[in-house]
Design a protein around this motif. Structure first.
Motif, PDB file in Angstrom:
ATOM      1  N   VAL A  58      88.240  72.689  20.527  1.00 44.18           N
ATOM      2  CA  VAL A  58      86.990  73.349  20.876  1.00 44.18           C
ATOM      3  C   VAL A  58      86.185  72.423  21.784  1.00 44.18           C
ATOM      4  CG1 VAL A  58      85.803  72.580  18.779  1.00 44.18           C
ATOM      5  CG2 VAL A  58      84.945  74.554  20.001  1.00 44.18           C
ATOM      6  N   VAL A  59      85.626  72.983  22.857  1.00 45.87           N
ATOM      7  CA  VAL A  59      84.746  72.219  23.735  1.00 45.87           C
ATOM      8  C   VAL A  59      83.322  72.693  23.490  1.00 45.87           C
ATOM      9  CG1 VAL A  59      85.068  73.762  25.725  1.00 45.87           C
ATOM     10  CG2 VAL A  59      84.264  71.442  26.083  1.00 45.87           C
ATOM     11  N   ILE A  60      82.431  71.744  23.333  1.00 42.59           N
ATOM     12  CA  ILE A  60      81.023  72.055  23.130  1.00 42.59           C
ATOM     13  C   ILE A  60      80.320  72.031  24.479  1.00 42.59           C
ATOM     14  CG2 ILE A  60      78.873  71.239  22.089  1.00 42.59           C
ATOM     15  CD1 ILE A  60      80.530  70.237  19.723  1.00 42.59           C
ATOM     16  N   CYS A  61      79.581  73.094  24.757  1.00 44.36           N
ATOM     17  CA  CYS A  61      78.797  73.211  25.978  1.00 44.36           C
ATOM     18  C   CYS A  61      77.339  73.439  25.600  1.00 44.36           C
ATOM     19  CB  CYS A  61      79.280  74.393  26.817  1.00 44.36           C
ATOM     20  SG  CYS A  61      80.941  74.207  27.483  1.00 44.36           S
ATOM     21  N   GLY A  62      76.468  73.133  26.545  1.00 46.18           N
ATOM     22  CA  GLY A  62      75.041  73.356  26.345  1.00 46.18           C
ATOM     23  C   GLY A  62      74.252  72.270  27.037  1.00 46.18           C
ATOM     24  N   SER A  63      72.958  72.440  27.052  1.00 41.58           N
ATOM     25  CA  SER A  63      72.083  71.447  27.655  1.00 41.58           C
ATOM     26  C   SER A  63      72.155  70.146  26.862  1.00 41.58           C
ATOM     27  CB  SER A  63      70.637  71.956  27.647  1.00 41.58           C
ATOM     28  OG  SER A  63      69.755  70.917  28.023  1.00 41.58           O
ATOM     29  N   THR A  64      72.138  69.029  27.587  1.00 46.81           N
ATOM     30  CA  THR A  64      72.183  67.736  26.897  1.00 46.81           C
ATOM     31  C   THR A  64      70.905  67.467  26.120  1.00 46.81           C
ATOM     32  OG1 THR A  64      71.501  66.607  28.924  1.00 46.81           O
ATOM     33  CG2 THR A  64      73.875  66.685  28.436  1.00 46.81           C
ATOM     34  N   ARG A  65      69.886  68.280  26.300  1.00 47.28           N
ATOM     35  CA  ARG A  65      68.703  68.106  25.448  1.00 47.28           C
ATOM     36  C   ARG A  65      69.008  68.509  24.012  1.00 47.28           C
ATOM     37  NH1 ARG A  65      65.919  72.900  28.324  1.00 47.28           N
ATOM     38  NH2 ARG A  65      66.380  74.563  26.892  1.00 47.28           N
ATOM     39  N   PHE A  66      70.165  69.169  23.804  1.00 46.94           N
ATOM     40  CA  PHE A  66      70.602  69.545  22.465  1.00 46.94           C
ATOM     41  C   PHE A  66      71.672  68.580  21.933  1.00 46.94           C
ATOM     42  CE2 PHE A  66      69.424  73.783  24.328  1.00 46.94           C
ATOM     43  CZ  PHE A  66      68.262  73.960  23.579  1.00 46.94           C
ATOM     44  N   LEU A 109      91.200  72.569  29.046  1.00 40.78           N
ATOM     45  CA  LEU A 109      92.009  72.005  27.964  1.00 40.78           C
ATOM     46  C   LEU A 109      91.789  72.736  26.644  1.00 40.78           C
ATOM     47  CD1 LEU A 109      93.814  69.662  26.834  1.00 40.78           C
ATOM     48  CD2 LEU A 109      91.671  68.425  26.436  1.00 40.78           C
ATOM     49  N   ALA A 110      90.573  73.182  26.405  1.00 39.59           N
ATOM     50  CA  ALA A 110      90.191  73.729  25.101  1.00 39.59           C
ATOM     51  C   ALA A 110      90.774  75.114  24.847  1.00 39.59           C
ATOM     52  CB  ALA A 110      88.670  73.787  25.008  1.00 39.59           C
ATOM     53  N   ASP A 111      90.844  75.435  23.560  1.00 42.23           N
ATOM     54  CA  ASP A 111      91.249  76.770  23.131  1.00 42.23           C
ATOM     55  C   ASP A 111      90.057  77.711  23.063  1.00 42.23           C
ATOM     56  OD1 ASP A 111      94.065  76.132  22.629  1.00 42.23           O
ATOM     57  OD2 ASP A 111      93.269  74.875  21.015  1.00 42.23           O
ATOM     58  N   GLU A 112      88.872  77.141  22.853  1.00 40.53           N
ATOM     59  CA  GLU A 112      87.656  77.941  22.793  1.00 40.53           C
ATOM     60  C   GLU A 112      86.452  77.092  23.153  1.00 40.53           C
ATOM     61  OE1 GLU A 112      85.894  79.283  19.081  1.00 40.53           O
ATOM     62  OE2 GLU A 112      86.925  77.689  18.008  1.00 40.53           O
ATOM     63  N   VAL A 113      85.339  77.770  23.429  1.00 42.28           N
ATOM     64  CA  VAL A 113      84.090  77.126  23.806  1.00 42.28           C
ATOM     65  C   VAL A 113      83.047  77.435  22.737  1.00 42.28           C
ATOM     66  CG1 VAL A 113      82.225  77.133  25.523  1.00 42.28           C
ATOM     67  CG2 VAL A 113      84.609  77.290  26.266  1.00 42.28           C
ATOM     68  N   LEU A 114      82.284  76.414  22.367  1.00 48.48           N
ATOM     69  CA  LEU A 114      81.141  76.602  21.468  1.00 48.48           C
ATOM     70  C   LEU A 114      79.887  76.199  22.230  1.00 48.48           C
ATOM     71  CD1 LEU A 114      79.780  77.185  18.755  1.00 48.48           C
ATOM     72  CD2 LEU A 114      80.316  74.820  18.079  1.00 48.48           C
ATOM     73  N   VAL A 115      78.999  77.157  22.452  1.00 49.73           N
ATOM     74  CA  VAL A 115      77.746  76.901  23.165  1.00 49.73           C
ATOM     75  C   VAL A 115      76.675  76.584  22.130  1.00 49.73           C
ATOM     76  CG1 VAL A 115      76.017  77.824  24.751  1.00 49.73           C
ATOM     77  CG2 VAL A 115      78.432  78.443  25.030  1.00 49.73           C
ATOM     78  N   VAL A 116      76.062  75.413  22.293  1.00 46.96           N
ATOM     79  CA  VAL A 116      75.066  74.925  21.350  1.00 46.96           C
ATOM     80  C   VAL A 116      73.679  75.038  21.968  1.00 46.96           C
ATOM     81  CG1 VAL A 116      74.262  72.856  20.140  1.00 46.96           C
ATOM     82  CG2 VAL A 116      76.705  73.359  20.245  1.00 46.96           C
ATOM     83  N   GLY A 117      72.721  75.458  21.159  1.00 44.62           N
ATOM     84  CA  GLY A 117      71.333  75.493  21.595  1.00 44.62           C
ATOM     85  C   GLY A 117      70.749  76.881  21.612  1.00 44.62           C
ATOM     86  N   ASP A 118      69.426  76.916  21.593  1.00 44.41           N
ATOM     87  CA  ASP A 118      68.731  78.199  21.537  1.00 44.41           C
ATOM     88  C   ASP A 118      68.245  78.674  22.901  1.00 44.41           C
ATOM     89  OD1 ASP A 118      66.655  76.450  21.939  1.00 44.41           O
ATOM     90  OD2 ASP A 118      65.589  76.932  20.085  1.00 44.41           O
ATOM     91  N   SER A 119      68.692  77.990  23.952  1.00 46.42           N
ATOM     92  CA  SER A 119      68.414  78.456  25.312  1.00 46.42           C
ATOM     93  C   SER A 119      69.540  77.989  26.223  1.00 46.42           C
ATOM     94  CB  SER A 119      67.064  77.936  25.811  1.00 46.42           C
ATOM     95  OG  SER A 119      67.088  76.534  25.939  1.00 46.42           O
ATOM     96  N   ILE A 120      69.712  78.713  27.318  1.00 45.99           N
ATOM     97  CA  ILE A 120      70.814  78.434  28.241  1.00 45.99           C
ATOM     98  C   ILE A 120      70.258  78.317  29.654  1.00 45.99           C
ATOM     99  CG2 ILE A 120      72.902  79.385  29.280  1.00 45.99           C
ATOM    100  CD1 ILE A 120      73.547  80.654  26.644  1.00 45.99           C
ATOM    101  N   GLY A 121      70.615  77.220  30.321  1.00 46.89           N
ATOM    102  CA  GLY A 121      70.222  77.022  31.713  1.00 46.89           C
ATOM    103  C   GLY A 121      71.349  77.417  32.657  1.00 46.89           C
ATOM    104  N   ASP A 122      71.120  77.170  33.925  1.00 43.95           N
ATOM    105  CA  ASP A 122      72.085  77.571  34.950  1.00 43.95           C
ATOM    106  C   ASP A 122      73.444  76.900  34.782  1.00 43.95           C
ATOM    107  OD1 ASP A 122      70.171  79.234  36.063  1.00 43.95           O
ATOM    108  OD2 ASP A 122      69.565  77.776  37.596  1.00 43.95           O
ATOM    109  N   SER A 123      73.458  75.601  34.460  1.00 45.55           N
ATOM    110  CA  SER A 123      74.738  74.886  34.325  1.00 45.55           C
ATOM    111  C   SER A 123      75.550  75.447  33.171  1.00 45.55           C
ATOM    112  CB  SER A 123      74.493  73.391  34.101  1.00 45.55           C
ATOM    113  OG  SER A 123      73.925  72.815  35.240  1.00 45.55           O
TER     114      SER A 123
END
Length: 128
Positions: A26-34, A89-103
């Motif tokens: 699993v790859v974690i995505c999201g703003s680095t503020r999280f 590489l990952a099998d799935e993505v986990l998006v962390v955080g309560d808001s999403i930016g452009d990146s």
């Protein structure tokens, strides 16, 4: 005469991961503020038996490695390429955080274009 169809690079990777008996990745995505939430997600996913990849650090925090603006911009580009490789590489993505930016929105679109499942810690932020 029958010809064996050539595998795509993605199919070869999936087959290699299967042959190596690798756990789900699993790859974690999201703003680095999280970053704190990413660390918590890492802990939970690892406890569940998954291999976790995520951003390594937060460039918003001061550090000598990115104190020069020109070098910082080049590093940001390289990190973006590295993160897209983590998504491949990952099998799935986990998006962390309560808001999403452009990146993060671009990372979600990229993952979905590859057919990767995308989960959210806050499903209400799913841009779809």
């Amino acid at each position: 005469m029958s010809y064996r169809q050539l595998l795509t690079p993605e199919e070869k990777l999936a087959e290699a991961k299967k042959l190596l008996s690798l756990p789900h990745i699993v790859v974690i995505c999201g703003s680095t503020r999280f970053m704190t939430e990413m660390t918590e997600a890492d802990l939970r996913e690892t406890k569940a038996g998954k291999i976790v990849v995520k951003p390594g650090f937060d460039m918003k925090s001061p550090h000598g490695l990115w104190s020069d603006p020109v070098e910082a911009e080049a590093l940001k580009v390289r990190l973006g390429e590295l993160h897209r490789a983590k998504i491949r590489l990952a099998d799935e993505v986990l998006v962390v955080g309560d808001s999403i930016g452009d990146s993060t929105r671009a990372e979600i679109a990229y993952a979905r274009s590859l057919g990767k499942p995308v989960r959210f810690t806050h499903p209400d932020v799913d841009p779809e």
